[in-house]
Motif scaffolding. Structure first.
Motif, mmCIF file in Angstrom:
data_model
loop_
_atom_site.group_PDB
_atom_site.id
_atom_site.type_symbol
_atom_site.label_atom_id
_atom_site.label_comp_id
_atom_site.label_asym_id
_atom_site.label_seq_id
_atom_site.Cartn_x
_atom_site.Cartn_y
_atom_site.Cartn_z
ATOM 1 N N SER A 3 34.824 -2.171 -7.358
ATOM 2 C CA SER A 3 36.271 -1.670 -7.555
ATOM 3 C C SER A 3 36.242 -1.622 -8.930
ATOM 4 C CB SER A 3 37.221 -2.656 -7.196
ATOM 5 O OG SER A 3 37.110 -3.677 -7.975
ATOM 6 N N THR A 4 35.251 -1.995 -9.953
ATOM 7 C CA THR A 4 35.366 -1.840 -11.355
ATOM 8 C C THR A 4 34.960 -0.241 -11.507
ATOM 9 O OG1 THR A 4 33.070 -2.544 -11.619
ATOM 10 C CG2 THR A 4 34.860 -4.217 -12.026
ATOM 11 N N ASN A 5 34.469 0.100 -10.681
ATOM 12 C CA ASN A 5 34.080 1.440 -10.905
ATOM 13 C C ASN A 5 35.185 2.649 -10.865
ATOM 14 O OD1 ASN A 5 31.588 0.737 -11.261
ATOM 15 N ND2 ASN A 5 31.033 1.372 -8.981
ATOM 16 N N ASP A 6 36.447 2.239 -10.210
ATOM 17 C CA ASP A 6 37.414 2.892 -10.263
ATOM 18 C C ASP A 6 37.910 3.637 -11.483
ATOM 19 O OD1 ASP A 6 37.705 2.498 -7.447
ATOM 20 O OD2 ASP A 6 39.364 1.295 -7.607
ATOM 21 N N GLY A 7 37.828 4.884 -11.633
ATOM 22 C CA GLY A 7 38.415 5.513 -12.716
ATOM 23 C C GLY A 7 37.222 5.822 -13.704
ATOM 24 N N GLY A 8 35.962 5.151 -13.431
ATOM 25 C CA GLY A 8 35.102 5.377 -14.548
ATOM 26 C C GLY A 8 34.252 6.466 -14.323
ATOM 27 N N ILE A 9 33.442 6.653 -15.280
ATOM 28 C CA ILE A 9 32.324 7.944 -15.424
ATOM 29 C C ILE A 9 31.010 7.133 -15.327
ATOM 30 C CG2 ILE A 9 31.746 9.752 -16.858
ATOM 31 C CD1 ILE A 9 35.071 9.316 -18.057
ATOM 32 N N LEU A 10 30.207 8.001 -14.461
ATOM 33 C CA LEU A 10 28.725 7.679 -14.237
ATOM 34 C C LEU A 10 27.963 8.712 -14.902
ATOM 35 C CD1 LEU A 10 26.806 6.118 -12.356
ATOM 36 C CD2 LEU A 10 27.329 7.927 -10.693
ATOM 37 N N ARG A 64 24.304 5.023 -3.828
ATOM 38 C CA ARG A 64 25.423 4.032 -2.916
ATOM 39 C C ARG A 64 25.554 2.829 -3.278
ATOM 40 N NH1 ARG A 64 23.419 5.575 1.831
ATOM 41 N NH2 ARG A 64 24.589 7.470 2.107
ATOM 42 N N GLN A 65 24.379 2.328 -3.504
ATOM 43 C CA GLN A 65 24.466 0.802 -4.139
ATOM 44 C C GLN A 65 25.064 0.808 -5.284
ATOM 45 O OE1 GLN A 65 20.526 -1.007 -3.994
ATOM 46 N NE2 GLN A 65 20.338 -0.553 -2.048
ATOM 47 N N LEU A 66 25.122 1.749 -5.984
ATOM 48 C CA LEU A 66 25.997 1.811 -7.385
ATOM 49 C C LEU A 66 27.294 1.916 -7.373
ATOM 50 C CD1 LEU A 66 23.428 3.716 -9.854
ATOM 51 C CD2 LEU A 66 23.841 1.257 -9.454
ATOM 52 N N GLY A 67 27.763 2.056 -6.044
ATOM 53 C CA GLY A 67 29.302 2.563 -5.780
ATOM 54 C C GLY A 67 29.649 3.838 -6.359
ATOM 55 N N ALA A 68 28.734 4.737 -6.230
ATOM 56 C CA ALA A 68 28.693 6.170 -7.014
ATOM 57 C C ALA A 68 30.135 6.866 -6.637
ATOM 58 C CB ALA A 68 27.696 6.917 -6.863
ATOM 59 N N SER A 69 30.712 6.502 -5.282
ATOM 60 C CA SER A 69 31.703 7.128 -4.675
ATOM 61 C C SER A 69 32.824 6.901 -5.345
ATOM 62 C CB SER A 69 31.621 7.154 -3.179
ATOM 63 O OG SER A 69 31.662 5.916 -2.711
ATOM 64 N N ASP A 70 32.927 5.617 -5.824
ATOM 65 C CA ASP A 70 34.231 5.348 -6.372
ATOM 66 C C ASP A 70 34.750 5.776 -7.877
ATOM 67 O OD1 ASP A 70 34.555 3.809 -4.183
ATOM 68 O OD2 ASP A 70 33.451 1.994 -5.076
ATOM 69 N N PHE A 71 33.390 6.268 -8.587
ATOM 70 C CA PHE A 71 33.719 6.946 -9.853
ATOM 71 C C PHE A 71 34.900 8.095 -9.957
ATOM 72 C CE2 PHE A 71 30.098 4.065 -10.562
ATOM 73 C CZ PHE A 71 30.299 3.808 -11.861
ATOM 74 N N GLN A 72 35.473 8.207 -11.156
ATOM 75 C CA GLN A 72 36.089 9.353 -11.107
ATOM 76 C C GLN A 72 35.271 10.780 -11.371
ATOM 77 O OE1 GLN A 72 39.270 8.905 -14.443
ATOM 78 N NE2 GLN A 72 38.459 11.156 -14.894
ATOM 79 N N SER A 73 34.447 10.650 -12.170
ATOM 80 C CA SER A 73 33.568 11.608 -12.567
ATOM 81 C C SER A 73 32.261 11.135 -12.681
ATOM 82 C CB SER A 73 33.986 12.270 -13.758
ATOM 83 O OG SER A 73 35.319 12.460 -14.056
ATOM 84 N N GLY A 97 33.634 11.852 -3.666
ATOM 85 C CA GLY A 97 34.270 10.971 -4.541
ATOM 86 C C GLY A 97 34.410 11.680 -5.800
ATOM 87 N N PRO A 98 33.508 11.424 -6.619
ATOM 88 C CA PRO A 98 33.479 11.901 -7.936
ATOM 89 C C PRO A 98 33.487 13.447 -8.199
ATOM 90 C CG PRO A 98 31.354 10.889 -7.721
ATOM 91 C CD PRO A 98 32.072 10.774 -6.503
ATOM 92 N N GLN A 99 34.199 13.809 -9.330
ATOM 93 C CA GLN A 99 34.135 15.346 -9.738
ATOM 94 C C GLN A 99 32.467 15.338 -10.532
ATOM 95 O OE1 GLN A 99 36.083 18.174 -10.491
ATOM 96 N NE2 GLN A 99 36.954 17.138 -8.451
ATOM 97 N N VAL A 100 31.841 16.171 -10.047
ATOM 98 C CA VAL A 100 30.484 16.190 -10.347
ATOM 99 C C VAL A 100 30.268 17.286 -11.598
ATOM 100 C CG1 VAL A 100 28.016 16.629 -9.994
ATOM 101 C CG2 VAL A 100 29.620 15.485 -8.413
ATOM 102 N N TRP A 101 29.700 16.723 -13.028
ATOM 103 C CA TRP A 101 29.521 17.468 -13.703
ATOM 104 C C TRP A 101 28.056 17.782 -14.036
ATOM 105 C CZ3 TRP A 101 33.447 19.404 -17.425
ATOM 106 C CH2 TRP A 101 34.656 18.844 -17.240
ATOM 107 N N ALA A 102 27.507 18.814 -14.019
ATOM 108 C CA ALA A 102 26.064 19.005 -14.088
ATOM 109 C C ALA A 102 25.635 19.947 -15.040
ATOM 110 C CB ALA A 102 25.351 19.580 -12.804
ATOM 111 N N SER A 115 25.731 26.367 -6.645
ATOM 112 C CA SER A 115 25.649 26.485 -5.299
ATOM 113 C C SER A 115 25.299 25.232 -4.440
ATOM 114 C CB SER A 115 24.535 27.540 -5.030
ATOM 115 O OG SER A 115 23.149 26.967 -5.246
ATOM 116 N N VAL A 116 24.899 24.110 -4.951
ATOM 117 C CA VAL A 116 24.894 23.163 -4.350
ATOM 118 C C VAL A 116 26.068 22.075 -4.391
ATOM 119 C CG1 VAL A 116 22.364 22.760 -4.227
ATOM 120 C CG2 VAL A 116 23.554 21.588 -6.069
ATOM 121 N N GLY A 117 27.201 22.611 -5.008
ATOM 122 C CA GLY A 117 28.331 22.207 -5.091
ATOM 123 C C GLY A 117 28.888 21.394 -6.214
ATOM 124 N N ALA A 118 28.029 21.526 -7.328
ATOM 125 C CA ALA A 118 28.739 20.930 -8.763
ATOM 126 C C ALA A 118 30.183 21.486 -8.978
ATOM 127 C CB ALA A 118 27.554 21.112 -9.782
#
Ligand code: ATP
Ligand code: ATP
Length: 220
Positions: A3-10, A64-73, A97-102, A115-118
């Protein structure tokens, strides 16, 4: 999930770009989790960043183990390997989950990432190259373009306009630009008003069409 990932940035990839990005986000006060598959880089960054882990971001399980889907971005800052960059973006998009910046390193790479969804594709070399070209050939000190025709720029004060108030200078009527901010020598930027005196040595923030903003900057 953590839950500490909430709103965080990966931030994935601690090369030059990813490293500066993670550092800036941290200075701006954001929770950053930085990931790199190279243990030496993870070690090197562990003093400067709060959370740095070693993982291969092309592997959905690792994310998934890093909890990637909980990040904001999430930012995929991998550059050299188009394959790793695309696979990491794909894995993040599929997790959801997160907004993906590529980060893209070529026009084709940019197209594939979109095209892959970024959600956002950035191309720092192209963007910076274009920006610096504008700065070199114009007299603008700084600028941002919005769309094909609108810009906001930082410019020196044209000598012909100094010593008068903006109401007298009438930049909109005469030059097609609006002066929105003024910085007197040694002071901070302030909003411009009709009463603002355009003193020599001031810096102005002006907005208008790119052409008119450049023409105004050329008066300096
Ligand atoms: P820069 O220009 O920002 O220095 P670069 O293009 O020279 O980057 P890259 O090789 O693209 O460098 O890698 C940036 C970082 O991404 C490297 O530190 C690399 O270890 C890391 N990286 C590459 N692939 C992966 C991956 N699959 N998972 C996690 N990190 C990765
Ligand atoms: P970028 O990040 O902009 O893609 P880079 O850091 O990956 O650049 P560099 O190896 O620094 O790439 O080189 C940029 C270009 O400068 C290359 O095309 C290279 O051939 C050229 N270059 C390098 N050294 C010289 C030199 N001494 N004289 C002229 N050109 C050079």
């Amino acid at each position: 999930a953590d839950s500490t990932n909430d709103g965080g940035i990966l931030v994935i990839g601690l090369g030059r770009f990813g490293g500066y990005l993670a550092e800036s986000l941290t200075h701006l006060g954001h929770e950053v989790l930085a990931v790199d598959r190279n243990p030496e880089l993870v070690q090197r960054w562990s003093d400067q960043l709060d959370r740095v882990v070693q993982a291969d971001a092309t592997e959905e399980d690792a994310l998934r183990q890093l909890g990637a889907s909980d990040f904001q971005s999430a930012v995929v800052a991998i550059g050299a390997s188009v394959e790793a960059s695309v696979l990491a973006v794909l894995a993040l998009v599929e997790l959801g989950g997160p907004q993906v910046w590529a980060r893209a390193t070529s026009t084709k790479h940019a197209k594939i990432l979109a095209s892959v969804g970024a959600h956002h594709v950035i191309f720092p070399e192209a963007e910076t190259g274009e920006r610096v070209a504008h700065l070199i050939v114009s007299k603008m000190l700084d600028f941002i373009e919005f769309g094909a025709d609108f810009a906001i720029a930082k410019v020196r004060t044209p000598q012909s306009l100094t010593g008068r108030s903006l109401a007298e200078v009438r930049p909109a009527e005469r030059h097609g630009v609006r002066v929105v901010g003024v910085q007197l020598p040694g002071e901070r930027f302030r909003y411009a008003t009709d009463d603002t005196l355009v003193l020599p040595g001031s810096t102005l923030i002006v907005e208008g069409s790119i052409e008119e903003v450049q023409r105004f900057a050329a008066l300096t």
